[in-house]
Structure formats: C-alpha cells, structure tokens
Design a protein around this motif. Sequence first.
Motif, PDB file in Angstrom:
ATOM      1  N   PRO A 162      31.676 -18.247  -0.242  1.00 49.43           N
ATOM      2  CA  PRO A 162      32.334 -19.449   0.114  1.00 49.43           C
ATOM      3  C   PRO A 162      32.284 -20.562  -0.932  1.00 49.43           C
ATOM      4  CG  PRO A 162      30.462 -19.175   1.473  1.00 49.43           C
ATOM      5  CD  PRO A 162      30.679 -18.062   0.605  1.00 49.43           C
ATOM      6  N   GLU A 163      31.290 -20.580  -1.872  1.00 46.63           N
ATOM      7  CA  GLU A 163      31.041 -21.592  -2.710  1.00 46.63           C
ATOM      8  C   GLU A 163      32.217 -21.623  -3.842  1.00 46.63           C
ATOM      9  OE1 GLU A 163      27.134 -21.656  -4.395  1.00 46.63           O
ATOM     10  OE2 GLU A 163      26.145 -22.245  -2.458  1.00 46.63           O
ATOM     11  N   LYS A 164      32.817 -20.333  -4.094  1.00 52.78           N
ATOM     12  CA  LYS A 164      33.796 -20.165  -4.954  1.00 52.78           C
ATOM     13  C   LYS A 164      34.914 -21.111  -4.768  1.00 52.78           C
ATOM     14  CE  LYS A 164      31.757 -16.973  -7.397  1.00 52.78           C
ATOM     15  NZ  LYS A 164      31.133 -17.104  -8.816  1.00 52.78           N
TER      16      LYS A 164
END
Length: 234
Positions: free
Chosen positions: A16-18
Amino acid sequence: MVASAAALAHDPAADPEKTEAWTPVPAVVATPVGAAPSDAVVLFDGSGLAAWESEQGGDAPWRVADGALTVVPGSKGIRTRQRFCDIQLHVEWRSPAQTRGVDGQNRGNSGIFLQELYELQVLDSHDNPTYPNGQAASIYKQAIPLVNASRPPGEWQSYDVIWKAPRFSEGGGLLSPARITVLHNGVLVQDDTVIAGTTEYRGPPSYSPHGCAPISLQDHDSEVSFRNIWVREL
C-alpha cells in the motif's frame, strides 16, 4: 483473472505504501466560521470601500451602513482596484424588500461582472417571471440557471463562484473560453458553464483578447445591497 488477497499480500508491488503520495503537501488555509478563509482577499467586510473605486475612476460612490454596501441609483457602477483572473468568489446580496408596482427586470436588478466583461445576474427572481436567461444566477443573455434558488425580496442571498478566465494566444486568438460554476444559496445553478463571450444586451457575445481585470458591481437603478465579499486567487 483477479489476483487473490493472499497473492496480493505477498506481492511487493502491491505494498500500500507504493500508492501513497507524500508531496506536495497542501498549504494550510484557516476557515473560521462566519469569516473569509485566511488566504482570501477581503473586498468588503462592512468597514469601508478602500478596495473599490467608481467605474469612472475616483472613490466608490455607493452607501455603506450597517455592514452593507448599497447601490446609489444613478451613481454608476463600482469596481475593484485589484485585477483578477481565475478566482473563487463569495458575495452576499439583498434585493429591496419593497416590490409594489415593480416587476420583471426592474425588480432588484444589479449584476456581478467578472473581469468587467461577463455578467452573473443579480435580480429578485422570487415569484417574478422574466426571460430565464436574465433571471437571478443566469449568465446574462447566455446561460439559464439549473434551478431558481431565490429567496424572497429583502432576504440575504449568497453566490459562491468558481471562475476560470479565458485564455488567448499571443496573436489574440481564443485558446480556451471562460468557464463558471455558481452555487446560489448553496444550490448548484451553473455547472462548469462555458461562457460564449462578453455580456451583450443586444447581439451575440464574442471574445476579444484581454488580461486580468477588476470585478465590478452594476448600478441598474435599484437599491441592491451587498456584504461579505471576498475572493481567493486560484
């Protein structure tokens, strides 16, 4: 085929950090209740007409009392000393409470001109039939409002406007027309409306190249009042 939740959990590309964007960080704008945003240019707060001048030059001749700015019929319009292009505009207005013997375009008529050329109509349109492209919240003689959100005469009303100025080429050709979105008393009445050109009483609208210009308020021989006028440059 849609990947399973288990497969996504082990896929580094699905982290999700991408998909989290941390820049740019939006500037903070304070929005106090009942007051203009902290980054707004306050054009009238009830205290005076320093931001305005007569459309003929010199001091603005309209009356200021009880926190309101009122048209002095016959004195001509007023305009901001500052010039604007793309803006968010908030303005509150009130038509005269007394309507006996007055109707149509003669009842509470004024106008807000963006860049001095494009009119957002001000009119008492509560139980007052007229041509729809000339009623309150119309783009005068161009665009009929989606609905009639008018309050009775003598009551304060509001316009909240997003204005995108027209763009012209170096040679003076039109690259993109002006566009406007308007909320009348909180109700959407113009939805990204394309402006066909300058406001004309007779004949079709058209464009001529120009730059940023003042906001002006019209004297149409009616004692319309205004208050709480502010603008944010976009």
